[in-house]
Design a protein around this motif. Sequence first.
Motif, PDB file in Angstrom:
ATOM      1  N   ASP A  46       5.869  10.046  19.349  1.00  0.00           N
ATOM      2  CA  ASP A  46       5.648  11.491  19.396  1.00  0.00           C
ATOM      3  C   ASP A  46       6.400  12.151  18.248  1.00  0.00           C
ATOM      4  N   CYS A  47       6.562  13.469  18.305  1.00  0.00           N
ATOM      5  CA  CYS A  47       7.132  14.204  17.170  1.00  0.00           C
ATOM      6  C   CYS A  47       8.489  13.653  16.710  1.00  0.00           C
ATOM      7  N   VAL A  48       9.415  13.380  17.663  1.00  0.00           N
ATOM      8  CA  VAL A  48      10.771  13.011  17.240  1.00  0.00           C
ATOM      9  C   VAL A  48      10.888  11.594  16.679  1.00  0.00           C
ATOM     10  N   ASP A  49       9.811  10.809  16.769  1.00  0.00           N
ATOM     11  CA  ASP A  49       9.856   9.503  16.110  1.00  0.00           C
ATOM     12  C   ASP A  49       9.792   9.649  14.598  1.00  0.00           C
ATOM     13  N   CYS A  50       9.328  10.809  14.133  1.00  0.00           N
ATOM     14  CA  CYS A  50       9.445  11.137  12.708  1.00  0.00           C
ATOM     15  C   CYS A  50      10.438  12.290  12.521  1.00  0.00           C
ATOM     16  N   HIS A  51      10.250  13.359  13.305  1.00  0.00           N
ATOM     17  CA  HIS A  51      11.139  14.534  13.176  1.00  0.00           C
ATOM     18  C   HIS A  51      12.355  14.353  14.071  1.00  0.00           C
ATOM     19  N   ASN A  52      13.184  13.348  13.776  1.00  0.00           N
ATOM     20  CA  ASN A  52      14.381  13.162  14.594  1.00  0.00           C
ATOM     21  C   ASN A  52      15.476  14.144  14.190  1.00  0.00           C
TER      22      ASN A  52
ATOM     23  N   PHE B 205      -2.842  22.129  12.155  1.00  0.00           N
ATOM     24  CA  PHE B 205      -2.191  22.245  10.839  1.00  0.00           C
ATOM     25  C   PHE B 205      -3.232  22.209   9.741  1.00  0.00           C
ATOM     26  N   HIS B 206      -2.850  22.768   8.612  1.00  0.00           N
ATOM     27  CA  HIS B 206      -3.689  22.694   7.433  1.00  0.00           C
ATOM     28  C   HIS B 206      -3.507  21.330   6.773  1.00  0.00           C
ATOM     29  N   GLY B 207      -4.417  20.980   5.873  1.00  0.00           N
ATOM     30  CA  GLY B 207      -4.432  19.658   5.263  1.00  0.00           C
ATOM     31  C   GLY B 207      -3.252  19.300   4.388  1.00  0.00           C
ATOM     32  N   ASP B 208      -3.221  19.804   3.170  1.00  0.00           N
ATOM     33  CA  ASP B 208      -2.218  19.356   2.200  1.00  0.00           C
ATOM     34  C   ASP B 208      -1.244  20.481   1.883  1.00  0.00           C
ATOM     35  N   LYS B 209      -0.042  20.091   1.484  1.00  0.00           N
ATOM     36  CA  LYS B 209       0.945  21.119   1.167  1.00  0.00           C
ATOM     37  C   LYS B 209       1.763  20.691  -0.050  1.00  0.00           C
ATOM     38  N   LEU B 210       2.015  21.654  -0.924  1.00  0.00           N
ATOM     39  CA  LEU B 210       2.758  21.345  -2.145  1.00  0.00           C
ATOM     40  C   LEU B 210       4.258  21.332  -1.868  1.00  0.00           C
ATOM     41  N   TYR B 211       4.930  20.251  -2.243  1.00  0.00           N
ATOM     42  CA  TYR B 211       6.379  20.153  -2.079  1.00  0.00           C
ATOM     43  C   TYR B 211       7.037  20.113  -3.451  1.00  0.00           C
ATOM     44  N   VAL B 212       8.013  20.960  -3.656  1.00  0.00           N
ATOM     45  CA  VAL B 212       8.770  20.936  -4.903  1.00  0.00           C
ATOM     46  C   VAL B 212      10.235  20.668  -4.554  1.00  0.00           C
TER      47      VAL B 212
ATOM     48  N   ILE C  68      -0.818  12.700   7.643  1.00  0.00           N
ATOM     49  CA  ILE C  68       0.420  12.323   8.329  1.00  0.00           C
ATOM     50  C   ILE C  68       0.367  12.609   9.832  1.00  0.00           C
ATOM     51  N   HIS C  69      -0.241  13.728  10.222  1.00  0.00           N
ATOM     52  CA  HIS C  69      -0.260  14.036  11.659  1.00  0.00           C
ATOM     53  C   HIS C  69      -1.403  13.365  12.410  1.00  0.00           C
ATOM     54  N   TRP C  70      -2.040  12.420  11.724  1.00  0.00           N
ATOM     55  CA  TRP C  70      -3.024  11.564  12.369  1.00  0.00           C
ATOM     56  C   TRP C  70      -2.409  10.893  13.604  1.00  0.00           C
ATOM     57  N   HIS C  71      -1.120  10.537  13.535  1.00  0.00           N
ATOM     58  CA  HIS C  71      -0.460   9.812  14.634  1.00  0.00           C
ATOM     59  C   HIS C  71      -0.491  10.566  15.953  1.00  0.00           C
ATOM     60  N   VAL C  72      -0.524  11.900  15.913  1.00  0.00           N
ATOM     61  CA  VAL C  72      -0.385  12.647  17.170  1.00  0.00           C
ATOM     62  C   VAL C  72      -1.726  13.126  17.722  1.00  0.00           C
TER      63      VAL C  72
HETATM   64  C1  HEC Z   1       4.243  10.080  11.517  1.00  0.00           C
HETATM   65  C2  HEC Z   1       5.334  10.936  11.489  1.00  0.00           C
HETATM   66  C3  HEC Z   1       5.162  12.337  12.047  1.00  0.00           C
HETATM   67  C4  HEC Z   1       4.829  12.682  13.334  1.00  0.00           C
HETATM   68  C5  HEC Z   1       4.555  11.756  14.517  1.00  0.00           C
HETATM   69  C6  HEC Z   1       4.860  14.128  13.385  1.00  0.00           C
HETATM   70  N1  HEC Z   1       5.173  14.640  12.144  1.00  0.00           N
HETATM   71 FE1  HEC Z   1       5.305  16.588  11.622  1.00  0.00          FE
HETATM   72  N2  HEC Z   1       5.586  16.088   9.670  1.00  0.00           N
HETATM   73  C7  HEC Z   1       5.782  14.798   9.216  1.00  0.00           C
HETATM   74  C8  HEC Z   1       6.049  14.828   7.786  1.00  0.00           C
HETATM   75  C9  HEC Z   1       6.358  13.620   6.926  1.00  0.00           C
HETATM   76  C10 HEC Z   1       5.975  16.192   7.394  1.00  0.00           C
HETATM   77  C11 HEC Z   1       6.173  16.770   5.998  1.00  0.00           C
HETATM   78  C12 HEC Z   1       7.529  16.520   5.446  1.00  0.00           C
HETATM   79  C13 HEC Z   1       8.624  17.265   6.148  1.00  0.00           C
HETATM   80  O1  HEC Z   1       8.429  18.389   6.623  1.00  0.00           O
HETATM   81  O2  HEC Z   1       9.728  16.724   6.175  1.00  0.00           O
HETATM   82  C14 HEC Z   1       5.699  16.952   8.606  1.00  0.00           C
HETATM   83  C15 HEC Z   1       5.585  18.330   8.663  1.00  0.00           C
HETATM   84  C16 HEC Z   1       5.599  19.055   9.859  1.00  0.00           C
HETATM   85  C17 HEC Z   1       5.703  20.493   9.951  1.00  0.00           C
HETATM   86  C18 HEC Z   1       5.784  21.446   8.779  1.00  0.00           C
HETATM   87  C19 HEC Z   1       4.348  21.718   8.366  1.00  0.00           C
HETATM   88  C20 HEC Z   1       4.223  22.612   7.193  1.00  0.00           C
HETATM   89  O3  HEC Z   1       3.133  23.139   7.046  1.00  0.00           O
HETATM   90  O4  HEC Z   1       5.203  22.764   6.457  1.00  0.00           O
HETATM   91  C21 HEC Z   1       5.720  20.824  11.282  1.00  0.00           C
HETATM   92  C22 HEC Z   1       5.836  22.200  11.884  1.00  0.00           C
HETATM   93  C23 HEC Z   1       5.592  19.586  12.027  1.00  0.00           C
HETATM   94  N3  HEC Z   1       5.506  18.520  11.139  1.00  0.00           N
HETATM   95  C24 HEC Z   1       5.568  19.498  13.416  1.00  0.00           C
HETATM   96  C25 HEC Z   1       5.272  18.347  14.132  1.00  0.00           C
HETATM   97  C26 HEC Z   1       5.081  18.295  15.571  1.00  0.00           C
HETATM   98  C27 HEC Z   1       5.194  19.465  16.512  1.00  0.00           C
HETATM   99  C28 HEC Z   1       4.820  16.996  15.884  1.00  0.00           C
HETATM  100  C29 HEC Z   1       4.530  16.402  17.267  1.00  0.00           C
HETATM  101  C30 HEC Z   1       3.380  16.899  17.959  1.00  0.00           C
HETATM  102  C31 HEC Z   1       4.846  16.239  14.645  1.00  0.00           C
HETATM  103  N4  HEC Z   1       5.113  17.090  13.597  1.00  0.00           N
HETATM  104  C32 HEC Z   1       4.631  14.871  14.535  1.00  0.00           C
HETATM  105  C33 HEC Z   1       5.724  13.641   9.973  1.00  0.00           C
HETATM  106  C34 HEC Z   1       5.376  13.574  11.305  1.00  0.00           C
END
Ligand code: HEC
Length: 485
Positions: free
Chosen positions: A319-325, A224-231, A265-269
């Motif tokens: 993993d992903c669904v712990d945030c993206h539920n 993923f890229h670094g920062d993203k603008l949200y409006v 934010i994606h430091w966790h994964v």
């Molecule tokens: C610590 C919580 C967290 C974890 C773990 C996480 N994400 Fe995210 N992710 C976010 C947040 C917060 C955003 C930005 C806000 C939003 O999209 O609601 C985001 C944004 C994204 C986006 C949109 C990126 C963009 O450029 O718009 C994608 C796709 C995504 N995550 C996929 C994943 C996948 C696949 C995983 C698992 C491998 C993952 N995320 C794990 C919190 C997380």
Amino acid sequence: MAELSTTIIKKLINFFTRSRCSLLGGIIVVILFPILLVSILLDMQGIVENPYFGFLIYMIMGPLFVIGLLLIIGGTLFCGGKEDIGIIVVEYFQEQLSRPGRFTRIRRFVFLTSLITFMTFVVVGVVTYTGFHYTETVSFCGQFCHTVMEPEYVTYKNSPHSQVPCVECHIGEGAEWLTRSKFSGARQLFAVVFDSYDRPISTPIRALRPSRATCEGCHRPEVFHGDKLYVNDKFLPDEKNTHVQTVMVMRIGSGGYSGREAHGIHWHVSENHSVSYVASSDRENMAKVTLVNAANQKKVYRREDVSALVGTMEERLMDCVDCHNRPSHIFKGPEAALDEKLSTGIIPREIPYIKRQALAAITRKYSSQDIARRSIAKELMDWYRQQYPEIVAQQKDVLARAVMGVQEAYVENVFPGMNIDWETYVSFTCHINNGGCFRCHNDEFKSEDGDTITTDCNACHIILAEEEPARDIIEILKGSSSAGM
Ligand code: HEC
Ligand code: HEC
Ligand code: HEC
Ligand code: HEC
Ligand code: HEC
């Protein structure tokens, strides 16, 4: 040719009437064959889209047809009279071959048996193959058990994943999860038939395939890229429904890739470290968070007050669904649902106080979506008739559109039939009511050396504007002051 077909029919009748068992099978097969053939053709062409149609073909008519065929075969082989069995033994062939002029009968016999065998293979093949795949279609998953899955289906259709088949997330590739999900699917069908399912369906789903395997088939957070603008567009509950915006830079970050550091934010994964936690069964209240870093050093954050914890504890690797539920079943809150309709113009903004009145109407309790539709329309029309009779008189169409938009905001998110209201399914990618990120990112968790998990607002986002009057985004980025300030 005509002679051939009459002999075939005669032979068929002979074949079927050999025993009662095969006669029954024959009747089933003869009746079902043309119906099945036409239905399968219609279904493959996508002419009939009713989900019950697929169920009827593949789950009822298909298996019945196969039973018919089995009855015929079983009947002729095991239930027929002694003489008839002779037809398939070697003596019969020898007899037929040794008699002059008998070759045609043999040919017909061979022709007939190959035809029937061929048909059996084709039909059984098509029915099992398509039947199996039918259980994986969006239509089977989302529409067949209508009331049960309606909320998930509706929210899915309105989500960015509306073109991703349900099975991509719920099953994914690999035989193990396929059989697991088919088993839990069978249990669910049972629950639907006996009306014993939960309303609402309780989450989290434990049988969900580990999400990194599924999500990463399409998304790779490490690149993923670094920062993203949200409006975020919002509307105030005033007469003008004033349009305001919250603008922020989200530190989307990355899981680290090819030597680049994991950050944001994606430091966790990241592959280099892991975050796991012990929580109540709804995963809303954490008891303990464990970080294992690249050097395999453990850091455990604990919290003193664990009185909010209920249910069985489980340790889970984040993993992903712990945030993206809610990546696909996005149930919006009442404000967000209306803001979206207003910003896209589905609810016209020129109706005075529409945000305030709509919010009042959609947050009342209704016992069904139909009642809600009618009550919302009545409440709004009554109010505008009293307060703004000139709008009711002159802008009837605009008002009608607004009412429809408000009804939509309700029926897309609230499902009284499944006991789903505005608060049932909350997203974890936010921190409303101290949930989501703040389940861990708060001051209560402390490691042995007294560290807490960061609560620095800027670690996650940099807020550029908060509910400020909407203006050109470039102005906000340049940092010039807004007109109202
Ligand atoms: C610590 C919580 C967290 C974890 C773990 C996480 N994400 Fe995210 N992710 C976010 C947040 C917060 C955003 C930005 C806000 C939003 O999209 O609601 C985001 C944004 C994204 C986006 C949109 C990126 C963009 O450029 O718009 C994608 C796709 C995504 N995550 C996929 C994943 C996948 C696949 C995983 C698992 C491998 C993952 N995320 C794990 C919190 C997380
Ligand atoms: C982008 C991935 C994705 C797609 C596509 C998807 N789902 Fe889901 N679904 C999820 C996740 C993740 C959860 C888990 C929520 C949780 O455990 O908190 C879920 C939860 C559910 C639930 C439990 C109730 C709820 O709302 O949490 C049902 C039922 C469901 N999905 C049905 C479906 C159906 C039917 C389809 C297709 C029409 C579908 N899903 C498509 C990811 C997806
Ligand atoms: C079959 C491919 C596929 C799978 C599997 C998949 N997604 Fe997506 N995802 C997409 C597509 C396509 C989009 C839409 C991109 C767009 O419209 O900009 C998307 C968008 C997103 C977004 C951004 C939504 C937004 O508001 O911009 C997030 C977050 C996301 N997916 C998370 C997930 C998570 C979490 C999973 C696993 C549970 C998952 N996805 C599984 C294809 C997939
Ligand atoms: C299960 C607990 C847990 C949840 C839930 C969680 N985090 Fe974290 N997060 C951690 C831990 C542990 C750290 C590492 C300690 C620290 O940085 O203070 C961390 C670190 C971070 C960092 C700093 C990364 C860096 O570069 O050092 C960011 C940014 C972050 N989290 C964002 C989020 C967001 C956004 C959400 C919600 C969508 C979220 N987290 C949800 C446990 C969690
Ligand atoms: C651990 C990460 C994290 C921390 C720390 C954090 N936030 Fe957030 N915040 C988020 C996420 C994720 C969202 C949701 C973004 C989205 O999808 O709109 C959000 C959204 C917001 C919003 C916008 C909500 C809306 O109505 O649109 C505001 C305002 C906000 N945060 C304020 C703060 C403030 C003030 C702090 C510091 C006390 C803070 N946040 C700390 C992750 C974080």
